[in-house]
Enzyme design. Structure first.
Site, PDB file in Angstrom:
ATOM      1  N   GLU A 156       0.660  -1.045  -0.324  1.00  0.00           N
ATOM      2  CA  GLU A 156      -0.082   0.421   0.160  1.00  0.00           C
ATOM      3  C   GLU A 156       0.885   1.310  -0.010  1.00  0.00           C
ATOM      4  O   GLU A 156       0.545   1.755   1.048  1.00  0.00           O
ATOM      5  CB  GLU A 156      -0.876  -0.325   0.535  1.00  0.00           C
ATOM      6  CG  GLU A 156       0.000  -0.093   2.893  1.00  0.00           C
ATOM      7  CD  GLU A 156       0.465  -1.127   3.080  1.00  0.00           C
ATOM      8  OE1 GLU A 156       0.580  -2.170   2.136  1.00  0.00           O
ATOM      9  OE2 GLU A 156       0.568  -1.440   4.729  1.00  0.00           O
ATOM     10  N   GLU A 194      -5.702  -2.652  -1.079  1.00  0.00           N
ATOM     11  CA  GLU A 194      -4.386  -2.101  -0.406  1.00  0.00           C
ATOM     12  C   GLU A 194      -5.085  -0.598  -0.618  1.00  0.00           C
ATOM     13  O   GLU A 194      -4.786   0.437  -0.334  1.00  0.00           O
ATOM     14  CB  GLU A 194      -3.266  -2.169  -2.377  1.00  0.00           C
ATOM     15  CG  GLU A 194      -2.777  -3.405  -1.847  1.00  0.00           C
ATOM     16  CD  GLU A 194      -2.115  -4.053  -0.461  1.00  0.00           C
ATOM     17  OE1 GLU A 194      -1.669  -3.061  -0.534  1.00  0.00           O
ATOM     18  OE2 GLU A 194      -1.940  -5.378  -0.866  1.00  0.00           O
ATOM     19  N   HIS A 205      -6.381   0.202   2.962  1.00  0.00           N
ATOM     20  CA  HIS A 205      -5.173   0.588   3.526  1.00  0.00           C
ATOM     21  C   HIS A 205      -4.577   2.625   3.752  1.00  0.00           C
ATOM     22  O   HIS A 205      -3.753   2.742   4.134  1.00  0.00           O
ATOM     23  CB  HIS A 205      -3.500   0.250   3.188  1.00  0.00           C
ATOM     24  CG  HIS A 205      -3.516  -0.523   3.891  1.00  0.00           C
ATOM     25  ND1 HIS A 205      -3.006  -0.970   5.100  1.00  0.00           N
ATOM     26  CD2 HIS A 205      -3.249  -2.370   2.887  1.00  0.00           C
ATOM     27  CE1 HIS A 205      -3.040  -2.159   5.519  1.00  0.00           C
ATOM     28  NE2 HIS A 205      -3.300  -3.380   4.472  1.00  0.00           N
ATOM     29  N   GLU A 240      -3.918  -4.573   9.146  1.00  0.00           N
ATOM     30  CA  GLU A 240      -4.502  -5.526   8.340  1.00  0.00           C
ATOM     31  C   GLU A 240      -5.893  -5.745   8.573  1.00  0.00           C
ATOM     32  O   GLU A 240      -7.269  -6.226   7.984  1.00  0.00           O
ATOM     33  CB  GLU A 240      -3.156  -6.843   8.855  1.00  0.00           C
ATOM     34  CG  GLU A 240      -1.787  -6.010   7.213  1.00  0.00           C
ATOM     35  CD  GLU A 240      -2.156  -5.473   6.374  1.00  0.00           C
ATOM     36  OE1 GLU A 240      -3.028  -6.135   5.360  1.00  0.00           O
ATOM     37  OE2 GLU A 240      -1.180  -5.201   5.908  1.00  0.00           O
ATOM     38  N   ASP A 297       8.557  -9.853   9.995  1.00  0.00           N
ATOM     39  CA  ASP A 297       8.057 -10.972   9.882  1.00  0.00           C
ATOM     40  C   ASP A 297       7.340 -12.318  10.157  1.00  0.00           C
ATOM     41  O   ASP A 297       6.043 -12.615   9.777  1.00  0.00           O
ATOM     42  CB  ASP A 297       8.352 -11.387   8.594  1.00  0.00           C
ATOM     43  CG  ASP A 297       8.070 -11.289   7.263  1.00  0.00           C
ATOM     44  OD1 ASP A 297       7.435 -10.653   6.785  1.00  0.00           O
ATOM     45  OD2 ASP A 297       8.730 -12.746   6.376  1.00  0.00           O
ATOM     46  N   TYR A 309      -4.896 -10.604   9.942  1.00  0.00           N
ATOM     47  CA  TYR A 309      -6.077 -10.562   7.795  1.00  0.00           C
ATOM     48  C   TYR A 309      -6.833 -10.740   9.043  1.00  0.00           C
ATOM     49  O   TYR A 309      -8.150 -10.016   8.812  1.00  0.00           O
ATOM     50  CB  TYR A 309      -5.046 -10.634   7.583  1.00  0.00           C
ATOM     51  CG  TYR A 309      -3.924 -10.114   6.939  1.00  0.00           C
ATOM     52  CD1 TYR A 309      -2.527 -10.520   7.570  1.00  0.00           C
ATOM     53  CD2 TYR A 309      -4.409  -9.153   5.539  1.00  0.00           C
ATOM     54  CE1 TYR A 309      -1.646 -10.174   6.463  1.00  0.00           C
ATOM     55  CE2 TYR A 309      -2.790  -8.657   5.310  1.00  0.00           C
ATOM     56  CZ  TYR A 309      -1.663  -9.203   5.068  1.00  0.00           C
ATOM     57  OH  TYR A 309      -0.611  -8.968   4.821  1.00  0.00           O
TER      58      TYR A 309
HETATM   59  N1  BES Z   1       0.938  -4.666   3.767  1.00  0.00           N
HETATM   60  C1  BES Z   1       0.387  -5.531   3.155  1.00  0.00           C
HETATM   61  C2  BES Z   1       2.115  -6.487   2.446  1.00  0.00           C
HETATM   62  C3  BES Z   1       3.098  -7.111   4.160  1.00  0.00           C
HETATM   63  C4  BES Z   1       2.620  -7.304   5.593  1.00  0.00           C
HETATM   64  C5  BES Z   1       4.429  -6.738   4.154  1.00  0.00           C
HETATM   65  C6  BES Z   1       3.319  -6.682   5.970  1.00  0.00           C
HETATM   66  C7  BES Z   1       5.122  -6.421   4.808  1.00  0.00           C
HETATM   67  C8  BES Z   1       4.619  -7.279   6.071  1.00  0.00           C
HETATM   68  C9  BES Z   1       0.331  -6.297   2.257  1.00  0.00           C
HETATM   69  O1  BES Z   1      -1.272  -4.764   2.074  1.00  0.00           O
HETATM   70  C10 BES Z   1      -0.958  -6.904   1.953  1.00  0.00           C
HETATM   71  O2  BES Z   1      -1.305  -7.017   2.910  1.00  0.00           O
HETATM   72  N2  BES Z   1      -0.740  -7.930   0.785  1.00  0.00           N
HETATM   73  C11 BES Z   1      -1.773  -8.951   0.321  1.00  0.00           C
HETATM   74  C12 BES Z   1      -2.809  -8.999  -0.215  1.00  0.00           C
HETATM   75  C13 BES Z   1      -3.978  -8.466   0.421  1.00  0.00           C
HETATM   76  C14 BES Z   1      -4.940  -8.958  -0.160  1.00  0.00           C
HETATM   77  C15 BES Z   1      -4.026  -9.932   1.969  1.00  0.00           C
HETATM   78  C16 BES Z   1      -0.611  -9.740   0.271  1.00  0.00           C
HETATM   79  O3  BES Z   1       0.331  -9.261  -0.362  1.00  0.00           O
HETATM   80  O4  BES Z   1      -0.747 -11.072  -0.471  1.00  0.00           O
HETATM   81 ZN    ZN Z   2      -2.650  -5.339   3.635  1.00  0.00          ZN
END
Ligand code: BES
Ligand code: ZN
Length: 594
Positions: free
Chosen positions: A261, A286, A289, A308, A367, A375
């Site tokens: 995002e 995204e 966010h 999330e 991580d 989520y």
């Molecule tokens: N902000 C996240 C990606 C992220 C989280 C990067 C933590 C690094 C550390 C992004 O918004 C996200 O959640 N992406 C998901 C997609 C979503 C539809 C669940 C993905 O990348 O799968």
């Molecule tokens: Zn996200």
């Protein structure tokens, strides 16, 4: 308010904190490094004589204060997760600190792609991924989500390439290869982003558009044609979009996430180009966010669910608004199944404490907190409150939550009283402490977790029951199924399938031939588990060409369950590893070492 202490940053914001970044950089593809000067405007507490930055793998050439006066600084020992603290000695009246530095060729945020790894095959490509704590590997910064700053940048790139940032952006290349950027709203460092490549732009509305490699930009614009409707729908729900433009950059397939995002410019994987617009909820995510996360930001990565969970909730509401309740309930139902599986696997791994919404990641990589818990347990927690007290009230709350906390930081412990007070004062409703206790500080899922109701999935369940009873499923039953129904079908097949059943299923759903990344992954896991060799070449090609961790992890995890599969996994990985971003490599190195 005193900022929450962040175990993942060396910054001491109570002493001295950054306010504005002026970043002047040269992107050197030949050496895979960025040479830059980061000039920080800072605010210093009366008694402080130091400012501390986070860095990782940076070579610091010099540090100066206001008016070019050389400064004393000290780079501390390296921590494998956090990197090195950079402490700069301040003088009375210091308002600016300039750091001249270059990045390391294996800077963790940066992925340098060879022309071969792009669609066009002619030009190299670079993108960054800063979340959670990788910004420090390309900019010395106070790398904590609780610290916000505005920025300007001037970036020099090879003349045939375009540079884009999480800021005001150019829409076409220029003659000089020098691009300027400005982000006027304060953002945390994890939202710093840069991408450089042979990139074209196509407008969707007067405030939105798509960036992608030239050969892909029309395909992308078709897939995301509803972009403006999503923005308008989101605004109707929870208030005005605050970031001016909203553009999407579709990256080459090695991008390790589905989406990121970055403000004003979401970075997205090309694996959502399904050809039928069936995977666009990721864009809604995204976009959401832009409120949850980018406006109201989790104070530390222990509060990640605030980013999330709210975003999945908002994403689902945007999808419901645009495509109906039926559609949204399919998404919610898939999420619930994923959540149950995640809880089971965290429990089996001895990580039950990670199934609480509030995390304790001190000493670990942030991580580790990126699981379905933040989520989807986050989503179901918010949905519970919505269902218990009504959608009207919940929507009023969310809207005010975003507007009253815009450009601020939120901890879980501030969120709880905020919500309780809001419900009490506005609606005379006393939200029970047990509600927060059960979801936020208790492992697993409360028994009263809402159950999504999907007629469309009920039909799939009926077909599955028939099939399990020995009756064939015909094309007339499945002809109206979308990606989501197929995913529900695949995820609810029995674990063990005979060769005859595998062949018949493949004939029915054409899974091995699918171009849909979600289907390929779900089917690939089943094919590996049941030794369906016909799908092996497809799985291998997919693993080599795709860098999205969400797909790599289940496929490699299934492969390594047998000795023969493990051998294949190692051999595929040796070919694929150079194509993956650090984020994916670090997860896979760990997995394949087991
Ligand atoms: N902000 C996240 C990606 C992220 C989280 C990067 C933590 C690094 C550390 C992004 O918004 C996200 O959640 N992406 C998901 C997609 C979503 C539809 C669940 C993905 O990348 O799968
Ligand atoms: Zn996200």
């Amino acid at each position: 308010m005193k900022p929450a202490t962040d175990p993942h940053s060396y910054a001491q914001p109570a002493e001295a904190r950054v306010k504005h970044l002026q970043w002047k950089a040269m992107v050197d593809f030949d050496h895979k490094i960025i040479r830059a000067v980061a000039t920080w405007t800072i605010e210093v507490n009366a008694n402080a004589d130091l400012i501390t930055f986070d860095t990782k793998g940076l070579s610091i050439e010099k540090v100066t204060l206001n008016d070019n006066v050389a400064a004393e600084y000290r780079l501390a020992n390296n921590d494998s997760i956090l990197g090195q603290a950079l402490a700069v000695l301040l003088k009375p009246g210091t308002t600016q600190v300039s750091i001249t530095y270059q990045t390391s060729p294996d800077a963790e945020a940066l992925q340098w792609l060879s022309p071969q790894q792009t669609a066009g095959k002619k030009f190299p490509f670079l993108f960054t991924q800063s979340q959670a704590i990788l910004a420090r590997s390309w900019v010395p910064c106070q790398d904590s989500p609780g610290i916000r700053f505005t920025y300007d940048a001037e970036v020099t790139v090879p003349k045939d390439l375009l540079a884009l940032m999480s800021a005001s952006n150019p829409q076409a290349k220029n003659e000089t290869g020098i691009y300027t950027f400005s982000m006027k709203q304060p953002i945390p460092s994890y939202l710093l982003a840069l991408s450089v490549g042979d990139i074209a732009f196509k407008s969707i509305s007067d405030r939105s558009g798509i960036y992608a490699e030239p050969s892909l930009v029309d395909t992308c614009a078709w897939e995301f044609a509803d972009l403006e409707k999503m923005i308008a729908g989101a605004e109707e729900l929870y208030g005005k979009y605050q970031w001016d433009r909203y553009d999407v950059l579709v990256l080459p397939p090695s991008f390790p996430f589905g989406g990121m995002e970055n403000p004003r410019l979401t970075f997205a994987t090309p694996t959502i180009l399904a050809g039928d617009r069936s995977l666009t909820s990721l864009i809604a995510h995204e976009l959401a966010h832009s409120w949850s996360g980018n406006l109201v930001t989790n104070a530390t990565w222990d509060d990640f669910w605030l980013n999330e969970g709210f975003t999945v909730y908002f994403e689902t509401r945007i999808m419901e608004k645009l495509y109906g309740k039926d559609y949204a309930e399919m998404l919610a139902s898939l999420n619930l199944q994923g959540l149950h599986e995640e809880i089971k696997s965290l429990n089996e791994a001895g990580l039950s404490a990670d199934t609480k919404l509030k995390l304790h990641l001190e000493g670990r990589s942030p991580d580790d907190g990126v699981t379905e818990i933040a989520y989807n347990k986050g989503y179901y927690f918010l949905r519970t409150i919505e269902e218990q007290n009504g959608r009207d009230k919940f929507d009023q709350f969310v809207k005010d939550y975003f507007s009253q906390n815009a450009f601020k930081v939120m901890t879980t412990e501030e969120f709880i009283p905020f919500m309780k007070t809001y419900y009490q004062e506005k609606f005379s409703i006393a939200l029970a402490d047990s509600l927060f206790q059960d979801w936020i500080y208790t492992e697993g899922l409360p028994s009263y977790c809402p159950k999504p109701v999907s007629d469309r999935f009920a039909k799939v369940d009926a077909a599955l029951a028939q099939w399990k009873a020995g009756n064939a499923i015909t094309g007339s039953t499945t002809s109206s199924w979308s990606t989501h129904e197929w995913l529900h079908f695949l995820k609810n097949l029995p674990d063990t399938l005979s060769p005859g059943q595998m062949t018949a299923l493949d004939e029915l759903g054409k899974f091995t031939a699918s171009g849909n990344s979600e289907i390929i992954t779900a089917w690939g896991v089943i094919a590996i588990r049941n030794h369906y060799e016909k799908a092996y070449p497809k799985i291998e090609t997919f693993l080599i060409n795709t860098g999205r961790r969400k797909f790599l992890m289940p496929l490699y995890s299934e492969l390594i369950k047998t000795p023969e599969g493990k051998k294949r996994a190692v051999s595929i990985y040796s070919k694929a590893r150079p194509n993956y971003h650090f984020v994916a490599v670090s997860s896979l190195d760990k997995l394949l070492k087991q």
